[in-house]
Design an enzyme around this catalytic site. Sequence first.
Site, PDB file in Angstrom:
ATOM      1  N   TYR A   1      31.748  49.173  55.201  1.00 50.99           N
ATOM      2  CA  TYR A   1      33.087  49.684  55.549  1.00 50.99           C
ATOM      3  C   TYR A   1      33.141  50.703  56.719  1.00 50.99           C
ATOM      4  CZ  TYR A   1      31.292  54.174  53.440  1.00 50.99           C
ATOM      5  OH  TYR A   1      30.584  55.293  52.936  1.00 50.99           O
TER       6      TYR A   1
ATOM      7  N   LYS B   1      42.866  52.682  41.704  1.00 53.35           N
ATOM      8  CA  LYS B   1      42.535  53.557  40.385  1.00 53.35           C
ATOM      9  C   LYS B   1      41.234  52.986  39.943  1.00 53.35           C
ATOM     10  CE  LYS B   1      42.394  50.921  37.546  1.00 53.35           C
ATOM     11  NZ  LYS B   1      41.443  49.786  37.069  1.00 53.35           N
TER      12      LYS B   1
ATOM     13  N   ARG C   1      27.990  49.489  33.921  1.00 55.10           N
ATOM     14  CA  ARG C   1      27.128  50.629  34.180  1.00 55.10           C
ATOM     15  C   ARG C   1      27.768  51.938  34.556  1.00 55.10           C
ATOM     16  NH1 ARG C   1      24.668  46.383  37.355  1.00 55.10           N
ATOM     17  NH2 ARG C   1      25.286  46.927  39.229  1.00 55.10           N
TER      18      ARG C   1
ATOM     19  N   ASP D   1      39.029  52.307  33.138  1.00 58.10           N
ATOM     20  CA  ASP D   1      39.359  50.878  33.878  1.00 58.10           C
ATOM     21  C   ASP D   1      40.868  50.791  33.591  1.00 58.10           C
ATOM     22  OD1 ASP D   1      38.980  48.713  35.330  1.00 58.10           O
ATOM     23  OD2 ASP D   1      38.710  47.368  33.302  1.00 58.10           O
TER      24      ASP D   1
HETATM   25  N1  LIG Z   1      44.969  48.027  40.255  1.00 60.43           N
HETATM   26  C1  LIG Z   1      44.394  47.003  39.502  1.00 60.43           C
HETATM   27  O1  LIG Z   1      45.195  46.294  38.747  1.00 60.43           O
HETATM   28  C2  LIG Z   1      43.113  46.659  39.704  1.00 60.43           C
HETATM   29  C3  LIG Z   1      42.368  45.475  39.138  1.00 60.43           C
HETATM   30  C4  LIG Z   1      41.322  45.347  39.629  1.00 60.43           C
HETATM   31  C5  LIG Z   1      40.400  46.237  39.995  1.00 60.43           C
HETATM   32  N2  LIG Z   1      40.808  47.380  40.437  1.00 60.43           N
HETATM   33  C6  LIG Z   1      39.968  48.288  41.154  1.00 60.43           C
HETATM   34  O2  LIG Z   1      39.655  47.890  42.265  1.00 60.43           O
HETATM   35  C7  LIG Z   1      38.381  48.425  42.528  1.00 60.43           C
HETATM   36  C8  LIG Z   1      37.402  47.070  42.816  1.00 60.43           C
HETATM   37  O3  LIG Z   1      37.410  46.191  41.950  1.00 60.43           O
HETATM   38  P1  LIG Z   1      37.038  44.831  42.074  1.00 60.43           P
HETATM   39  O4  LIG Z   1      37.314  44.089  40.978  1.00 60.43           O
HETATM   40  O5  LIG Z   1      37.763  44.129  43.346  1.00 60.43           O
HETATM   41  O6  LIG Z   1      35.353  44.970  42.124  1.00 60.43           O
HETATM   42  P2  LIG Z   1      34.660  43.644  43.003  1.00 60.43           P
HETATM   43  O7  LIG Z   1      33.201  44.229  42.384  1.00 60.43           O
HETATM   44  O8  LIG Z   1      34.904  42.374  42.853  1.00 60.43           O
HETATM   45  O9  LIG Z   1      34.664  43.770  44.484  1.00 60.43           O
HETATM   46  C9  LIG Z   1      34.097  45.108  45.237  1.00 60.43           C
HETATM   47  C10 LIG Z   1      34.288  44.890  46.574  1.00 60.43           C
HETATM   48  O10 LIG Z   1      33.872  45.838  47.050  1.00 60.43           O
HETATM   49  C11 LIG Z   1      33.069  45.650  48.372  1.00 60.43           C
HETATM   50  N3  LIG Z   1      32.108  46.717  48.979  1.00 60.43           N
HETATM   51  C12 LIG Z   1      31.040  47.303  48.146  1.00 60.43           C
HETATM   52  N4  LIG Z   1      30.348  48.172  48.775  1.00 60.43           N
HETATM   53  C13 LIG Z   1      31.006  47.931  50.096  1.00 60.43           C
HETATM   54  C14 LIG Z   1      30.572  48.630  51.430  1.00 60.43           C
HETATM   55  N5  LIG Z   1      29.602  49.500  51.530  1.00 60.43           N
HETATM   56  N6  LIG Z   1      31.289  48.091  52.456  1.00 60.43           N
HETATM   57  C15 LIG Z   1      32.461  47.603  52.262  1.00 60.43           C
HETATM   58  N7  LIG Z   1      32.656  46.843  51.236  1.00 60.43           N
HETATM   59  C16 LIG Z   1      32.072  46.914  50.218  1.00 60.43           C
HETATM   60  C17 LIG Z   1      32.290  44.574  47.982  1.00 60.43           C
HETATM   61  O11 LIG Z   1      31.752  43.963  49.021  1.00 60.43           O
HETATM   62  C18 LIG Z   1      33.450  43.701  47.517  1.00 60.43           C
HETATM   63  O12 LIG Z   1      34.131  42.776  48.162  1.00 60.43           O
HETATM   64  C19 LIG Z   1      37.880  49.039  41.343  1.00 60.43           C
HETATM   65  O13 LIG Z   1      38.083  50.671  41.710  1.00 60.43           O
HETATM   66  C20 LIG Z   1      38.728  48.581  40.454  1.00 60.43           C
HETATM   67  O14 LIG Z   1      38.766  49.729  39.171  1.00 60.43           O
HETATM   68  C21 LIG Z   1      42.206  47.633  40.151  1.00 60.43           C
END
Ligand SMILES: NC(=O)c1ccc[n+]([C@@H]2O[C@H](COP(=O)([O-])OP(=O)(O)OC[C@H]3O[C@@H](n4cnc5c(N)ncnc54)[C@H](O)[C@@H]3O)[C@@H](O)[C@H]2O)c1
Length: 363
Positions: free
Chosen positions: A58, A97, A169, A180
Amino acid sequence: MSERKLRVGVIGCGIGIFHIEGLQQNPRAEIVAIAGLDTDRCVSLQTRFDVPRRYGDYRELLAADDIDAVTVAVPNFLHSEVAIAALEAGKHVLVEKPLAQSSAEGERMVETANRLGLQLGIIFNRRGRHDVQIVHNEMERGAFGRIYHAKAWWMRRSGIPGMGTWFTRKAESGGGPLIDLGVHVLDIALWIMGNPTAVSVSAAAYNELGTRGKGEWFNTRLRTGKTDAPYGVEDFATALIRFADGATLQLDTSWAGYTRHSDEFGASFMGDNGGAEIDVRDYAETGTLRLFGDVDGMPSVTTPMLIERHGHGYIISNFVDAILDGRPVSPSGSEGLDRVRLIESIYRSAELGREVQIGGLPV
Ligand SMILES: NC(=O)c1ccc[n+]([C@@H]2O[C@H](COP(=O)([O-])OP(=O)(O)OC[C@H]3O[C@@H](n4cnc5c(N)ncnc54)[C@H](O)[C@@H]3O)[C@@H](O)[C@H]2O)c1
């Protein structure tokens, strides 16, 4: 209205896909770049949505000075780090969130945004649902009178989102279904109740199935984790929250449990002049709302016709408009912080096995 477009970067390629779809709904937004460490997923997003630039970490994206704002979809433990770095790089931030894993982290995010005069918003995408909007509008016009009790729930029969990933975790997620899923319905309930001040909470949390390797999400959204990895968060939590105005809220939330339905969430409200119930099974968008009142002295139940909405699109589009038009973003980072504080108190009460006071009152 400004003709300038807001130039946005999306960080995270998981649920980040909804951010891209959401941004594409607003012609005033321009997606400049995405960033993510999982190259395959990010390349496929870039190709599918024709995103001009792609970064890995990022920090590379934040170094680009042609980006006005970022949306953040990284694991919970990175929310504060990424959001604060983005704000310090001069970008407005819209974060998934929960706002953060802890209130201390959330406070730093809100403080940084305020100090730098930048906007910090949070994606409570369920607020974009038509049923939630109707109930909020009804509350605002006084249809329910004084809301004195509410229930909020998100219950999954077998929905642990990825055994052995960051979700299970504690140090990386901040908790299980409460932080969550519970955060969504807690937000809906509090928003519709008019953001009352919580004064105490009595809660319990359980870990009955996850530790035995049971209850993993089995549908297409299954993530690949190690099923023999330690399961370090609750799989069910329940709480009774009391508010300064005397109102109460019952919150139940599970990732796994022997309950009646595969995935159901909702909220119900009892006012002294009317009530409402939002009851969502398997993410249904219609047929989910009932309003309770009186017609000619007889109890009535009304079922408004509903339309489907892209929840992320609603929140993200509002974020873009708020920044371009110079209005405060809603839902705000401060509201996200309020929800994190309450969740922290729920975990604390569950850990202590007794009611805890909130808001500076003696414990
Ligand atoms: N609002 C909703 O309905 C909803 C649904 C699912 C997840 N979420 C939230 O979204 C967030 C992510 O969840 P997810 O399911 O997509 O997780 P995930 O593990 O599938 O994806 C996480 C992403 O973050 C990236 N990432 C991690 N470290 C990084 C870095 N240093 N630089 C750039 N990118 C980096 C990863 O490469 C990956 O693409 C969480 O906070 C979760 O609570 C919200």
